[in-house]
Structures are given as C-alpha cells and as structure tokens.
Design an enzyme around this catalytic site. Structure first.
Site, mmCIF file in Angstrom:
data_model
loop_
_atom_site.group_PDB
_atom_site.id
_atom_site.type_symbol
_atom_site.label_atom_id
_atom_site.label_comp_id
_atom_site.label_asym_id
_atom_site.label_seq_id
_atom_site.Cartn_x
_atom_site.Cartn_y
_atom_site.Cartn_z
ATOM 1 N N ASP A 61 0.820 -1.210 0.000
ATOM 2 C CA ASP A 61 0.000 0.000 0.000
ATOM 3 C C ASP A 61 0.857 1.264 0.000
ATOM 4 O O ASP A 61 0.476 2.277 -0.584
ATOM 5 C CB ASP A 61 -0.919 0.004 1.220
ATOM 6 C CG ASP A 61 -2.046 -1.011 1.079
ATOM 7 O OD1 ASP A 61 -2.233 -1.534 -0.036
ATOM 8 O OD2 ASP A 61 -2.725 -1.280 2.080
ATOM 9 N N ASN A 85 -4.700 8.886 2.254
ATOM 10 C CA ASN A 85 -5.238 8.101 3.361
ATOM 11 C C ASN A 85 -5.759 8.976 4.497
ATOM 12 O O ASN A 85 -6.933 8.959 4.816
ATOM 13 C CB ASN A 85 -4.180 7.152 3.921
ATOM 14 C CG ASN A 85 -4.212 5.803 3.238
ATOM 15 O OD1 ASN A 85 -5.018 5.566 2.336
ATOM 16 N ND2 ASN A 85 -3.346 4.910 3.655
ATOM 17 N N ASP A 114 -2.847 11.395 22.566
ATOM 18 C CA ASP A 114 -1.589 11.193 21.846
ATOM 19 C C ASP A 114 -1.648 11.823 20.461
ATOM 20 O O ASP A 114 -0.618 12.122 19.867
ATOM 21 C CB ASP A 114 -1.285 9.705 21.708
ATOM 22 C CG ASP A 114 -0.699 9.101 22.971
ATOM 23 O OD1 ASP A 114 -0.427 9.850 23.924
ATOM 24 O OD2 ASP A 114 -0.530 7.866 23.005
ATOM 25 N N ASN A 172 -6.580 4.792 10.612
ATOM 26 C CA ASN A 172 -7.864 5.073 11.246
ATOM 27 C C ASN A 172 -8.461 3.828 11.893
ATOM 28 O O ASN A 172 -8.961 3.871 13.023
ATOM 29 C CB ASN A 172 -8.829 5.638 10.203
ATOM 30 C CG ASN A 172 -10.231 5.808 10.729
ATOM 31 O OD1 ASN A 172 -10.514 6.668 11.545
ATOM 32 N ND2 ASN A 172 -11.143 4.967 10.246
ATOM 33 N N LEU A 173 -8.416 2.707 11.192
ATOM 34 C CA LEU A 173 -8.963 1.458 11.742
ATOM 35 C C LEU A 173 -8.147 0.983 12.927
ATOM 36 O O LEU A 173 -8.701 0.504 13.928
ATOM 37 C CB LEU A 173 -9.001 0.388 10.648
ATOM 38 C CG LEU A 173 -9.606 -0.964 11.050
ATOM 39 C CD1 LEU A 173 -11.049 -0.801 11.513
ATOM 40 C CD2 LEU A 173 -9.528 -1.948 9.885
ATOM 41 N N SER A 174 -6.824 1.124 12.850
ATOM 42 C CA SER A 174 -5.974 0.732 13.973
ATOM 43 C C SER A 174 -6.255 1.568 15.210
ATOM 44 O O SER A 174 -6.075 1.102 16.338
ATOM 45 C CB SER A 174 -4.492 0.882 13.588
ATOM 46 O OG SER A 174 -4.163 0.028 12.515
ATOM 47 N N ALA A 223 -11.052 5.823 1.598
ATOM 48 C CA ALA A 223 -9.995 4.882 1.201
ATOM 49 C C ALA A 223 -9.011 4.645 2.331
ATOM 50 O O ALA A 223 -8.458 3.554 2.475
ATOM 51 C CB ALA A 223 -9.267 5.403 -0.028
#
Length: 275
Positions: free
Chosen positions: A64, A134, A164, A178-180, A172
């Site tokens: 990616d 991203n 943090d 973002n998901l992490s 996309a």
C-alpha cells in the site's frame, strides 16, 4: 464503471476508457524492495515499459505504501494506477499475476478518490501544504500528551482534547491508521470523513466523529512549547505546528484500478465483517 483515464472529456465524471491496444502504453513502477524490483524486471521483459509521457496506465508493484507513493508521484498527470501486491498488506493492491495483464487492465474497475489537503502552520509562522490520500494525522512529539482544540466549519466543537493525537481519514484511508485507532470504516461514495482520536485521555469516552466530505476541519495546538505536535499527511511530516487546516481538495482526483472480483468498495465492506 470500466477502467478509465481521467481527462478532459465532457462526460459527468470526466472519464474516458483505456485504449484497446495497450502495447507500449504501460509504465511499471516498483517499490524499493527486492521482491518488487524483481517483479518489475519480469513484467518489463514481457510487456515493455513506456515512458510516463506516453503511458495510458501505470502498474505499481509493492504494498500500500508503494501505491501511495506512486499516486503522489503522478499528481497532475491524470493517469490511472493499477497496483499488484509485492508487499505485506496490499489492501489497495490486486493479486500479483504476470499473465494476461493487458486484459486485466481493460476489464478493471475504477475507483475515484478525493485526497485531503493539509495546511499546517508551524510555531515559527511558516506554512506548509501537502496532500493526503489516506489521512492527515496529528501526533505528540514528546512524552507530554497533546492538547488540541477542534473546530469544524469555523465552529468550536471541542475546547480541549488531551490525547496522543488525532486524525482525519478519507474513505480509502479508513481501513488504514484510522482502523488501527478504532475509527469507523467508511464505504466509498458516502462523502464522509472520519475524525478519530488516538489514545484520548480526556474526554476519555470520546470515540471521534463522522463528518461531511465538504467539512473544513481545523486543529489548534494548545501549550505548543510544552506539548509540541507534528502533523503528517500520508508521509509528509511537519513538526512543531500550532494550527492545521484540513479539507477535501476538489480540484484533484485520483484513479485506482481494481479487478472486478477484487474491488475496493467490496473489500471495504468485507473488512467490516472481519473478526
């Protein structure tokens, strides 16, 4: 949607189909890894390698990160990019196969992406801009947690977030950092952005927000000398910032090509049911 090349055609999307004959019209770009380089050498031997000025389509080889680097490199050229996975994750890539590549390219489906534009003002007053496919993320630089004020469309939405960091992701990019950070996955075409805190301390239970795609976001850094913060647009980093403004850049559109059975919308949907 068939595989397409951004151009000046008068149709609503400004798209036109790839040419039937792709001989001498494919450019191969590879990541720096040995695996990606070897794949490029084999493909160039089979299909040749067009100069960018003569290309109708670009094939990116790697993961990616290679796709993002290729899209940034091609900004302004209006070339579609078809990725083949020679990296680790490859969420934005198609499976690697050397055979029948021109046929795969002509049958591919196009995903049109709108990048984010970041305008970061440093503590010394200097301003830097960058595009993000991203996400734009703000990250603390030291052991001290960041303190950030959040504004959306000029209206204060949160006076102080202690964290943090925080990010704004495109659809996309919603399956990446973002998901992490436990942000929501956003299907393509929904015209939404994800605003997601990173390790929020106060307010502890705030999980972020979904914003309209045309929202203008501003983050103001509080106590900048004690709590320095960096801003990152994909891989462009600006350190010691005091304010960051983020919005979709409606003047830039990027095209990624995917095999019909491996489309990005389907993978974004499927990711939501992965446990």
């Amino acid at each position: 949607m068939t595989a397409a090349l951004l151009g000046n055609a008068p149709d609503p999307d400004g798209l036109r189909e790839l040419p039937e004959d792709l001989s001498g019209r494919i450019t191969f770009l590879a990541a720096t890894s040995e695996e990606a380089g070897a794949a490029r050498a084999r493909l160039v031997e089979i299909y040749g390698d067009a100069p960018l000025d003569e290309a109708a389509v670009v094939v990116a080889l790697g993961g990616d990160g290679a796709m993002l680097e290729t899209q940034h490199r091609l900004l302004g050229r209006n070339l579609p990019v078809y990725g083949m996975n020679r990296g680790s994750v490859g969420f934005l890539m198609n499976p690697y196969r050397e055979e029948t590549l021109p046929e795969r390219l002509r049958a591919a489906q196009a995903a049109l992406l709108q990048p984010l534009r970041m305008r970061a003002t440093r503590a010394d007053g200097e301003v830097e801009e960058a595009l993000a496919i991203n996400e734009v993320s703000l990250l603390r630089e030291t052991r001290q947690a960041a303190k950030i004020r959040i504004l959306v469309d000029g209206k204060e939405r949160m006076a102080e977030l202690i964290c943090d960091g925080i990010l704004v992701a495109t659809p996309a990019g919603s399956t990446a950092y973002n998901l992490s950070a436990h942000g929501p996955i956003i299907p393509l075409g929904t015209n939404l952005l994800a605003m997601t805190p990173i390790s929020a301390f106060r307010p502890r239970r705030w999980r972020g927000a979904l914003l309209p795609g045309n929202a203008a976001v501003a983050f103001e850094i509080l106590e900048t000398e004690k709590r320095p913060v960096a801003a990152v647009a994909d891989y462009t980093e600006v350190r010691d910032i005091r304010r960051v403004e983020i919005c979709e850049d409606r003047h830039v559109r990027l095209t990624m090509l995917f095999d019909p059975d491996h489309g990005l919308p389907e993978r974004i949907l499927a990711e939501q049911f992965t446990v």
